[in-house]
Design an enzyme around this catalytic site. Structure first.
Site, mmCIF file in Angstrom:
data_model
loop_
_atom_site.group_PDB
_atom_site.id
_atom_site.type_symbol
_atom_site.label_atom_id
_atom_site.label_comp_id
_atom_site.label_asym_id
_atom_site.label_seq_id
_atom_site.Cartn_x
_atom_site.Cartn_y
_atom_site.Cartn_z
ATOM 1 N N ARG A 251 39.496 50.376 11.373
ATOM 2 C CA ARG A 251 38.306 50.223 10.535
ATOM 3 C C ARG A 251 38.648 49.228 9.431
ATOM 4 O O ARG A 251 39.423 49.561 8.537
ATOM 5 C CB ARG A 251 37.910 51.598 9.976
ATOM 6 N N HIS A 255 35.275 53.641 4.648
ATOM 7 C CA HIS A 255 34.790 54.744 5.499
ATOM 8 C C HIS A 255 33.259 54.764 5.488
ATOM 9 O O HIS A 255 32.618 54.796 6.527
ATOM 10 C CB HIS A 255 35.349 56.075 5.007
ATOM 11 N N TYR A 264 43.824 54.351 -0.836
ATOM 12 C CA TYR A 264 44.720 55.015 0.121
ATOM 13 C C TYR A 264 45.357 54.093 1.157
ATOM 14 O O TYR A 264 46.057 54.564 2.035
ATOM 15 C CB TYR A 264 43.999 56.186 0.810
HETATM 16 C C1 LIG Z 1 32.810 69.465 10.352
HETATM 17 C C2 LIG Z 1 32.959 68.377 9.329
HETATM 18 N N1 LIG Z 1 33.989 68.379 8.472
HETATM 19 C C3 LIG Z 1 34.117 67.394 7.549
HETATM 20 C C4 LIG Z 1 33.191 66.392 7.486
HETATM 21 C C5 LIG Z 1 33.343 65.270 6.462
HETATM 22 N N2 LIG Z 1 33.708 64.026 7.168
HETATM 23 C C6 LIG Z 1 32.795 63.067 7.417
HETATM 24 S S1 LIG Z 1 33.444 61.761 8.254
HETATM 25 C C7 LIG Z 1 34.975 62.493 8.272
HETATM 26 C C8 LIG Z 1 36.146 61.781 8.902
HETATM 27 C C9 LIG Z 1 36.036 61.668 10.391
HETATM 28 O O1 LIG Z 1 37.064 60.820 10.838
HETATM 29 P P1 LIG Z 1 37.134 60.322 12.311
HETATM 30 O O2 LIG Z 1 36.801 61.415 13.256
HETATM 31 O O3 LIG Z 1 38.440 59.651 12.476
HETATM 32 O O4 LIG Z 1 35.931 59.249 12.421
HETATM 33 P P2 LIG Z 1 35.735 57.889 11.575
HETATM 34 O O5 LIG Z 1 34.914 58.263 10.356
HETATM 35 O O6 LIG Z 1 37.069 57.349 11.249
HETATM 36 O O7 LIG Z 1 34.945 56.994 12.460
HETATM 37 C C10 LIG Z 1 34.964 63.719 7.628
HETATM 38 C C11 LIG Z 1 36.138 64.586 7.452
HETATM 39 C C12 LIG Z 1 32.099 66.436 8.373
HETATM 40 N N3 LIG Z 1 31.153 65.481 8.391
HETATM 41 N N4 LIG Z 1 32.009 67.423 9.297
#
Ligand SMILES: Cc1ncc(C[n+]2csc(CCOP(=O)(O)OP(=O)(O)O)c2C)c(N)n1
Ligand SMILES: [Mg+2]
Length: 353
Positions: A251, A255, A264
């Site tokens: 990415r 985020h 970070y």
């Molecule tokens: C069940 C849940 N826990 C926490 C969150 C908060 N949250 C939103 S995006 C994210 C990170 C997800 O990372 P990844 O699966 O690597 O996908 P990326 O955002 O990197 O595409 C988190 C923890 C959420 N949306 N749903």
């Protein structure tokens, strides 16, 4: 075969040189290139629209164009697609209009008409991480029971692999031979959590072993490797063999538009990945193999800018917010608390700034 790490499958190296079987024709290569450039043009515009308070929080896809376009391009029209909140390029590749994608970001519409009049078979993104994975397995199993020769592709991130839903979905798929491709975009971070703090497994692909099916680890910035792997995985899934694909990518942006990645990660790391940019790589290949010219490039950039500007105008000309819609399909029948809750929503809500 050249690779950025010993176990990552690659077809075209970052400098555009070919080191594997290219399965995309000249025309398909131009299409996946155009889609990647369109996605990036859209992405840059969306970040700027958020800064101007014109759309809500946005999850940038920059750097993940090849993974998203390559995977969606491999799907047949009969297959089902479950993108994430970052997979705007998957929606565009699948045939959703850019206006519809923007309407969702404006809070004035949804990607998917429940009736699916255009037969896009692509679901709305879910915000609770990994919840789309059991859905994809269920839809794949339903297609199988109906004798439909279709597979479901479920997209998710590296962080999603720590959720129970990921493991439940993988387990179900393995036990019931569900026609599902688990497509993990390992973009190295789950918000601020780096990949090495996410799991002690050496790779994400190897997690498939625990569920009795195969995992593949590919260069997610190589659209040719992505297309080839997803095409093969879909063929296997339709025969009742689920597959997990780990597409290793990065990415490049934040985020979301509410995140500051400088807290970070080091800029040097970002620069290292910019060197492996998916769009540059496809262009190098097109120039070397299919006579892509500077004029072609200029015309494409102009066309993408115009299409994005037109979609923004069309989306911003929307005819209001249907605030009732958010209650409409939560339960089969109206929940007793919904009438009161409907009253609490203003008729003309403002986009969060
Ligand atoms: C069940 C849940 N826990 C926490 C969150 C908060 N949250 C939103 S995006 C994210 C990170 C997800 O990372 P990844 O699966 O690597 O996908 P990326 O955002 O990197 O595409 C988190 C923890 C959420 N949306 N749903
Ligand atoms: Mg991630």
């Amino acid at each position: 075969m050249a690779s950025q790490a010993p176990d990552v499958t690659q077809v075209v190296a970052p400098d555009g040189t070919v080191d594997g079987e290219v399965e995309l024709s000249a025309e398909d290569t131009r299409n996946v290139y155009r889609l990647q450039v369109l996605a990036r043009t859209f992405d840059e515009k969306a970040v700027s629209l958020h800064r101007q308070g014109r759309i809500g929080t946005y999850a940038p896809l920059k750097g993940q164009e090849a993974a998203q376009v390559g995977a969606a391009y491999a799907l047949s029209t009969d297959d089902y697609c479950f993108p994430t909140y970052r997979d705007h390029a998957m929606y565009l590749t699948r045939g959703h209009s850019m206006r519809d994608v923007l309407l969702h970001l404006l809070g004035a519409g949804n990607y998917v008409d429940r009736e699916d009049p255009d037969g896009l078979r692509t679901f709305t993104p879910t915000i609770p991480i990994a919840t789309q994975l059991p859905h994809a397995v269920g839809v794949g199993m339903a297609a199988d029971y109906d004798g439909d020769d279709a597979a479901a592709l479920a997209s998710f991130g590296d962080g999603a692999t720590s959720e129970g839903d990921f493991h439940e979905a993988m387990n179900f798929a393995g036990v019931f031979d569900a026609p599902v491709v688990f497509f993990c975009q390992n973009n190295q971070y789950a918000i601020s959590v780096p990949r090495e703090r996410q799991t002690a497994s050496a790779t994400i692909a190897q997690k498939a072993d625990a569920y009795g099916f195969d995992g593949m680890r590919i260069d997610g910035n190589d659209v040719f490797a992505v297309y080839r792997a997803v095409t093969e995985a879909l063929e296997r899934a339709r025969r009742g063999e689920p597959v997990l694909i780990e597409a290793v990518t990065y990415r490049q942006g934040a985020h979301t538009t509410t995140d500051d990645p400088s807290k970070y990660r080091e800029e040097a790391e970002v620069e290292e990945w910019v060197e492996k940019d998916p769009i540059e790589r496809t262009r190098e290949y097109l120039q070397a193999e299919h006579g892509w010219t500077d004029e072609d490039e200029a015309a494409l950039r102009e066309d993408c800018e115009a299409r994005v500007a037109e979609a923004v105008d069309a989306a911003e000309a929307h005819d209001g917010f249907d605030t009732d819609a958010m209650f409409d399909h939560v339960y089969a029948d109206e929940h007793p608390r919904h009438p009161d809750q409907r009253e609490t929503v203003p008729d003309d809500p403002q986009v969060e700034r």
